[in-house]
Design a protein around this motif. Structure first.
Motif, PDB file in Angstrom:
ATOM      1  N   ALA A   1      61.303  25.408  38.499  1.00  0.00           N
ATOM      2  CA  ALA A   1      60.595  24.699  37.687  1.00  0.00           C
ATOM      3  C   ALA A   1      61.194  23.226  37.323  1.00  0.00           C
ATOM      4  CB  ALA A   1      60.089  25.363  36.259  1.00  0.00           C
ATOM      5  N   GLU A   2      62.589  23.266  37.445  1.00  0.00           N
ATOM      6  CA  GLU A   2      63.317  22.061  37.062  1.00  0.00           C
ATOM      7  C   GLU A   2      63.595  21.009  38.200  1.00  0.00           C
ATOM      8  OE1 GLU A   2      64.509  25.030  36.562  1.00  0.00           O
ATOM      9  OE2 GLU A   2      64.012  25.207  34.592  1.00  0.00           O
ATOM     10  N   GLN A   3      63.191  21.531  39.458  1.00  0.00           N
ATOM     11  CA  GLN A   3      63.331  20.533  40.663  1.00  0.00           C
ATOM     12  C   GLN A   3      62.058  19.942  41.163  1.00  0.00           C
ATOM     13  OE1 GLN A   3      64.630  24.070  42.891  1.00  0.00           O
ATOM     14  NE2 GLN A   3      66.019  22.862  43.632  1.00  0.00           N
ATOM     15  N   GLY A   4      62.153  18.574  41.651  1.00  0.00           N
ATOM     16  CA  GLY A   4      60.914  17.949  42.043  1.00  0.00           C
ATOM     17  C   GLY A   4      60.249  18.801  43.115  1.00  0.00           C
ATOM     18  N   ALA A   5      58.982  18.566  43.405  1.00  0.00           N
ATOM     19  CA  ALA A   5      58.398  18.942  44.322  1.00  0.00           C
ATOM     20  C   ALA A   5      58.268  18.454  45.719  1.00  0.00           C
ATOM     21  CB  ALA A   5      56.765  19.326  43.937  1.00  0.00           C
ATOM     22  N   LEU A   6      58.086  19.254  46.675  1.00  0.00           N
ATOM     23  CA  LEU A   6      57.855  18.677  48.000  1.00  0.00           C
ATOM     24  C   LEU A   6      56.637  18.598  48.595  1.00  0.00           C
ATOM     25  CD1 LEU A   6      60.432  20.836  49.918  1.00  0.00           C
ATOM     26  CD2 LEU A   6      61.104  18.845  48.823  1.00  0.00           C
ATOM     27  N   LEU A   7      56.322  17.418  49.400  1.00  0.00           N
ATOM     28  CA  LEU A   7      54.735  17.056  49.727  1.00  0.00           C
ATOM     29  C   LEU A   7      54.219  18.126  50.583  1.00  0.00           C
ATOM     30  CD1 LEU A   7      52.589  15.010  49.920  1.00  0.00           C
ATOM     31  CD2 LEU A   7      53.621  14.038  51.609  1.00  0.00           C
TER      32      LEU A   7
ATOM     33  N   TYR B   1      51.806  22.626  40.284  1.00  0.00           N
ATOM     34  CA  TYR B   1      53.148  22.600  40.468  1.00  0.00           C
ATOM     35  C   TYR B   1      53.805  23.808  40.651  1.00  0.00           C
ATOM     36  CZ  TYR B   1      57.743  21.089  39.195  1.00  0.00           C
ATOM     37  OH  TYR B   1      59.316  20.855  39.006  1.00  0.00           O
ATOM     38  N   PHE B   2      53.340  24.885  39.678  1.00  0.00           N
ATOM     39  CA  PHE B   2      53.807  26.203  39.828  1.00  0.00           C
ATOM     40  C   PHE B   2      53.721  26.815  41.384  1.00  0.00           C
ATOM     41  CE2 PHE B   2      52.830  30.715  40.095  1.00  0.00           C
ATOM     42  CZ  PHE B   2      53.973  31.248  39.516  1.00  0.00           C
TER      43      PHE B   2
ATOM     44  N   GLN C   1      53.443  12.558  32.240  1.00  0.00           N
ATOM     45  CA  GLN C   1      54.303  13.682  32.617  1.00  0.00           C
ATOM     46  C   GLN C   1      55.646  14.065  31.995  1.00  0.00           C
ATOM     47  OE1 GLN C   1      55.632  11.440  36.451  1.00  0.00           O
ATOM     48  NE2 GLN C   1      57.483  12.704  36.014  1.00  0.00           N
ATOM     49  N   GLY C   2      56.000  13.140  30.824  1.00  0.00           N
ATOM     50  CA  GLY C   2      56.995  13.473  30.104  1.00  0.00           C
ATOM     51  C   GLY C   2      58.266  13.433  30.846  1.00  0.00           C
ATOM     52  N   ALA C   3      59.211  14.171  30.569  1.00  0.00           N
ATOM     53  CA  ALA C   3      60.782  14.104  31.206  1.00  0.00           C
ATOM     54  C   ALA C   3      60.696  15.110  32.472  1.00  0.00           C
ATOM     55  CB  ALA C   3      61.685  14.560  30.164  1.00  0.00           C
ATOM     56  N   ARG C   4      59.687  15.830  32.821  1.00  0.00           N
ATOM     57  CA  ARG C   4      59.912  16.616  33.771  1.00  0.00           C
ATOM     58  C   ARG C   4      59.614  16.094  35.065  1.00  0.00           C
ATOM     59  NH1 ARG C   4      55.784  21.363  32.548  1.00  0.00           N
ATOM     60  NH2 ARG C   4      56.688  22.187  34.430  1.00  0.00           N
ATOM     61  N   PRO C   5      60.109  16.655  36.316  1.00  0.00           N
ATOM     62  CA  PRO C   5      59.978  16.125  37.557  1.00  0.00           C
ATOM     63  C   PRO C   5      58.738  16.330  38.357  1.00  0.00           C
ATOM     64  CG  PRO C   5      61.261  17.990  37.732  1.00  0.00           C
ATOM     65  CD  PRO C   5      61.014  17.855  36.211  1.00  0.00           C
ATOM     66  N   THR C   6      57.727  16.134  37.602  1.00  0.00           N
ATOM     67  CA  THR C   6      56.276  16.592  38.108  1.00  0.00           C
ATOM     68  C   THR C   6      55.436  15.487  38.464  1.00  0.00           C
ATOM     69  OG1 THR C   6      55.624  16.400  35.809  1.00  0.00           O
ATOM     70  CG2 THR C   6      56.255  18.622  36.518  1.00  0.00           C
ATOM     71  N   CYS C   7      56.048  14.257  39.030  1.00  0.00           N
ATOM     72  CA  CYS C   7      54.992  13.114  39.493  1.00  0.00           C
ATOM     73  C   CYS C   7      54.310  13.440  40.473  1.00  0.00           C
ATOM     74  CB  CYS C   7      56.108  11.969  39.605  1.00  0.00           C
ATOM     75  SG  CYS C   7      57.280  12.156  40.886  1.00  0.00           S
ATOM     76  N   LEU C   8      54.734  14.176  41.523  1.00  0.00           N
ATOM     77  CA  LEU C   8      53.974  14.496  42.586  1.00  0.00           C
ATOM     78  C   LEU C   8      53.075  15.446  42.412  1.00  0.00           C
ATOM     79  CD1 LEU C   8      53.339  14.061  45.699  1.00  0.00           C
ATOM     80  CD2 LEU C   8      54.962  16.070  46.260  1.00  0.00           C
ATOM     81  N   ALA C   9      52.905  16.230  41.327  1.00  0.00           N
ATOM     82  CA  ALA C   9      51.908  17.200  40.906  1.00  0.00           C
ATOM     83  C   ALA C   9      50.932  16.467  40.256  1.00  0.00           C
ATOM     84  CB  ALA C   9      52.410  18.295  40.034  1.00  0.00           C
ATOM     85  N   PHE C  10      51.273  15.321  39.386  1.00  0.00           N
ATOM     86  CA  PHE C  10      50.449  14.686  38.675  1.00  0.00           C
ATOM     87  C   PHE C  10      49.628  13.626  39.475  1.00  0.00           C
ATOM     88  CE2 PHE C  10      52.223  15.945  34.888  1.00  0.00           C
ATOM     89  CZ  PHE C  10      51.246  15.584  33.836  1.00  0.00           C
ATOM     90  N   ALA C  11      50.453  13.132  40.618  1.00  0.00           N
ATOM     91  CA  ALA C  11      49.436  12.202  41.513  1.00  0.00           C
ATOM     92  C   ALA C  11      48.434  13.020  42.551  1.00  0.00           C
ATOM     93  CB  ALA C  11      50.671  11.551  42.271  1.00  0.00           C
ATOM     94  N   THR C  12      49.181  14.229  42.962  1.00  0.00           N
ATOM     95  CA  THR C  12      48.177  14.836  43.648  1.00  0.00           C
ATOM     96  C   THR C  12      46.777  15.574  42.858  1.00  0.00           C
ATOM     97  OG1 THR C  12      49.896  15.545  44.993  1.00  0.00           O
ATOM     98  CG2 THR C  12      47.809  16.891  45.234  1.00  0.00           C
ATOM     99  N   SER C  13      47.111  15.931  41.771  1.00  0.00           N
ATOM    100  CA  SER C  13      46.105  16.373  40.622  1.00  0.00           C
ATOM    101  C   SER C  13      44.908  15.474  40.474  1.00  0.00           C
ATOM    102  CB  SER C  13      46.884  16.976  39.446  1.00  0.00           C
ATOM    103  OG  SER C  13      45.664  17.432  38.774  1.00  0.00           O
ATOM    104  N   ASP C  14      45.721  14.089  40.098  1.00  0.00           N
ATOM    105  CA  ASP C  14      44.698  13.138  39.573  1.00  0.00           C
ATOM    106  C   ASP C  14      44.034  12.476  40.767  1.00  0.00           C
ATOM    107  OD1 ASP C  14      45.574  13.161  37.302  1.00  0.00           O
ATOM    108  OD2 ASP C  14      46.162  11.268  36.769  1.00  0.00           O
ATOM    109  N   ASN C  15      44.498  12.510  42.006  1.00  0.00           N
ATOM    110  CA  ASN C  15      43.643  12.103  43.239  1.00  0.00           C
ATOM    111  C   ASN C  15      42.641  13.042  43.369  1.00  0.00           C
ATOM    112  OD1 ASN C  15      42.775  11.060  45.760  1.00  0.00           O
ATOM    113  ND2 ASN C  15      45.092  10.866  46.504  1.00  0.00           N
TER     114      ASN C  15
END
Length: 227
Positions: free
Chosen positions: A62-68, A51-52, A20-34
């Motif tokens: 775009a600079e904020q973390g996502a909500l479940l 994420y968008f 994910q690099g330096a962006r706060p996109t961990c939840l998008a990556f976890a959900t997408s990979d799942n």
């Protein structure tokens, strides 16, 4: 070196760990990979698109973390194209209005998802049914540098409330006799064991605060394909 006994291991459903690099996109990556891991054959789906739409639904930048809740709504309501439809960006454009999907992203695939029990025993039960599961947890220093692929807290190490992260649980077993959960991270293959690590219950149980289980495929309304 720790002795690891594997009871469930779903890593074969997934391709190489992503970053994910330096962006706060961990939840998008976890959900997408799942999501991608539940489909036939490994083909990464567009984290950027998911994420968008999660941020759009939640009214977040775009600079904020996502909500479940918004992430699950976006997955079922907007879906995701393949990664090539909107490849992941190292950083969003400087102008907020310029951050939007391409006019054509290709077919989008949706999936239902629900917030689930956050008890570690419930996570293991889901994994034993052959289903990976998104987990959200607080972090602490030991997570950043797994030792031989294992994360267990140092004596006195406490969860850090401000450090929160999402990963995919892909297996469970035991580390030196202690129950442990195998997770897939989004920090690239250089972290842990090719992007994976075992979290002992001593680490995970006091830190996990939410999970999400992805369920059946759903049709995405055609209106959501265009941004």
């Amino acid at each position: 070196m720790a002795t690891i006994e594997i009871e469930v291991d779903l890593r074969e459903r997934f391709g190489p760990a992503r970053d994910q690099g330096a962006r706060p996109t961990c939840l998008a990556f976890a959900t997408s990979d799942n999501h991608a891991g539940l489909r036939a054959g490994w083909q990464p789906l567009s984290c950027e698109y998911l994420y968008f739409h999660a941020q759009r639904r939640a009214g977040r930048a775009a600079e904020q973390g996502a909500l479940l809740p918004a992430m699950l709504e976006a997955l079922s309501g907007d879906g995701q194209p393949m990664e090539a439809g909107w490849p992941y960006l190292e950083a969003p454009p400087p102008e907020a209005a310029a951050w939007k999907p391409p006019a054509e992203v290709g077919p989008c695939f949706g999936r239902a998802g629900v917030a689930a029990n956050s008890a570690v025993a419930s996570v293991r039960s889901t994994l034993s049914l052959g289903h990976p599961i998104v987990i959200l947890s607080m972090l602490s220093p030991s997570f950043f540098e797994p030792i031989d692929g294992v994360v267990t807290p140092a004596p006195g190490e406490q969860p850090e409330l401000s450090q929160r992260h999402a990963v995919v649980a892909v297996g469970h077993g035991r580390v030196d006799g202690e129950p442990a959960t195998l997770i897939r991270n989004s920090w690239g293959a250089g972290w842990g064991l090719d992007g994976h690590a075992w979290l002992t219950d001593t680490f995970l149980a006091p830190r996990i605060f939410a999970t999400a289980t992805l369920m059946e495929e759903v049709n995405v309304p055609s209106r959501s394909v265009a941004a």
